[in-house]
Design an enzyme around this catalytic site. Sequence first.
Site, PDB file in Angstrom:
ATOM      1  N   LYS A   1      -8.413 -11.733  -4.941  1.00  0.00           N
ATOM      2  CA  LYS A   1      -9.495 -11.718  -3.995  1.00  0.00           C
ATOM      3  C   LYS A   1     -10.553 -10.643  -4.187  1.00  0.00           C
ATOM      4  O   LYS A   1     -10.138  -9.817  -4.835  1.00  0.00           O
ATOM      5  CB  LYS A   1      -8.879 -11.524  -2.570  1.00  0.00           C
ATOM      6  CG  LYS A   1      -9.850 -11.477  -1.361  1.00  0.00           C
ATOM      7  CD  LYS A   1      -9.151 -11.378  -0.207  1.00  0.00           C
ATOM      8  CE  LYS A   1     -10.168 -11.412   1.172  1.00  0.00           C
ATOM      9  NZ  LYS A   1      -9.637 -10.978   2.435  1.00  0.00           N
TER      10      LYS A   1
ATOM     11  N   LYS B   1     -13.080  -4.539  -2.165  1.00  0.00           N
ATOM     12  CA  LYS B   1     -13.715  -3.286  -2.234  1.00  0.00           C
ATOM     13  C   LYS B   1     -12.989  -2.142  -3.110  1.00  0.00           C
ATOM     14  O   LYS B   1     -13.499  -1.371  -3.838  1.00  0.00           O
ATOM     15  CB  LYS B   1     -13.904  -2.696  -0.938  1.00  0.00           C
ATOM     16  CG  LYS B   1     -15.024  -3.443   0.167  1.00  0.00           C
ATOM     17  CD  LYS B   1     -14.927  -2.594   1.376  1.00  0.00           C
ATOM     18  CE  LYS B   1     -15.787  -3.582   2.321  1.00  0.00           C
ATOM     19  NZ  LYS B   1     -15.747  -2.753   3.548  1.00  0.00           N
TER      20      LYS B   1
ATOM     21  N   LYS C   1       1.001  -1.285   0.130  1.00  0.00           N
ATOM     22  CA  LYS C   1      -0.056  -0.206  -0.063  1.00  0.00           C
ATOM     23  C   LYS C   1       0.852   1.274   0.045  1.00  0.00           C
ATOM     24  O   LYS C   1       0.382   2.203  -0.809  1.00  0.00           O
ATOM     25  CB  LYS C   1      -0.930  -0.224   1.357  1.00  0.00           C
ATOM     26  CG  LYS C   1      -1.990  -1.118   1.124  1.00  0.00           C
ATOM     27  CD  LYS C   1      -2.944  -0.960   2.217  1.00  0.00           C
ATOM     28  CE  LYS C   1      -4.073  -2.022   2.080  1.00  0.00           C
ATOM     29  NZ  LYS C   1      -5.292  -2.027   3.208  1.00  0.00           N
TER      30      LYS C   1
END
Length: 395
Positions: free
Chosen positions: A260, A263, A165
């Site tokens: 996966k 969102k 990230k």
Amino acid sequence: MHLDSIFDSSASRFSRLGYSTRFLRHPNPLSLPLTRQRFRCYCSDQTSPSVSFSRKRVVSGVQPTGSIHLGNYLGAIKNWVALQDTYETLFFIVDLHAITLPYDPLELRKATRDTAALYLACGVDISKASVFVQSHVRAHVDLMWLLSSSTPIGWLQKMTQFKEKSRKEGGENASVSLLTYPVLMAADILLYKSDFVPVGEDQKQHLELARDLAQRVNNLYGGRKWKKLGGRGGSIFKIPEPLIPQVGARVMSLTDGRSKMSKSAPSDQSRINLLDSKDLIADKIKRCKTDSFVGLEYDNAERPECNNLLSVYQIVSGKTKDEVMEECKDMSWGTFKPLLTDAVVEHLSPIQVRYQEITAESAYLDKVLTEGADKATEIAEVTIRNLKQAMGFYI
């Protein structure tokens, strides 16, 4: 997640830390008709000399970012509904974790309430579980700060999600909270003296950190040192154990069976949101990625999309793997996709109806969250007081 081996790599690490990796199953899997699932855990002999599942405590939560999708539901929330009948459960909306990346304040406020409403709509029962918002219990932040003083920065810099990230955020532009949020996650777990934590593959590293921190703090401040300061002595924190559902804990993207369902994926086509309309669900399934093989089958590494869609059908239909295989093995995608669509729509329809009822009663949802936070605070304040005492604070 098909997780027979999810903790193989970490089991040896747990052993080096002095924990047994004895394998247990849910004591009565047939008592879980809503999910027809069993759970696996790796339990410590040190923490639980005589292992009993009677009213052990489980904590878990979901971030209020984006829409709750089928992966969140099948991988977490649906399993909670089964767990609440066997364990003492605390389920919260982890809004403090939602601010580690850029976000919209108005959207955060709305998403927090929507997420809480979906917890209840999915079957979380407030007579069996405490439901609350993370930031409503200030002890989460208090414990994070106290734990931070015992957390080597090298541990955090090695976290896989931080590396990924922070790279996306441009390295030096990444927020400090992106580095330290695993400490907050550890606080979420340790604050409530959790026995078990439902975990996914992308969260196992965070649970290992929580376990390491619990043992580190116990060694630094527990035992006789704590007793000399007027405490009861012994361990300050309980060492939490992973609780792993065998089926459905890892739902993959509709556009890439090796990724996966998320969102944060840029395309909404990649996921089925719990509040999607019947027509939108049908369109997403119709357009989802498949393959050109003949027939349908599980566990073929060359067919990740096939395995994913069969697993979703298995769970939402309530059938066993063998039943699904017998029913679908000779089907084409043109036959199976409408079958899957009908099963998903039928499964989600009651959730959508209940969600509308709950959100129409604003005062009811406020009451649920306030009472849940009050119950959680009672437990949390004891943990904070014990740790402050053991660390030498004047209390």
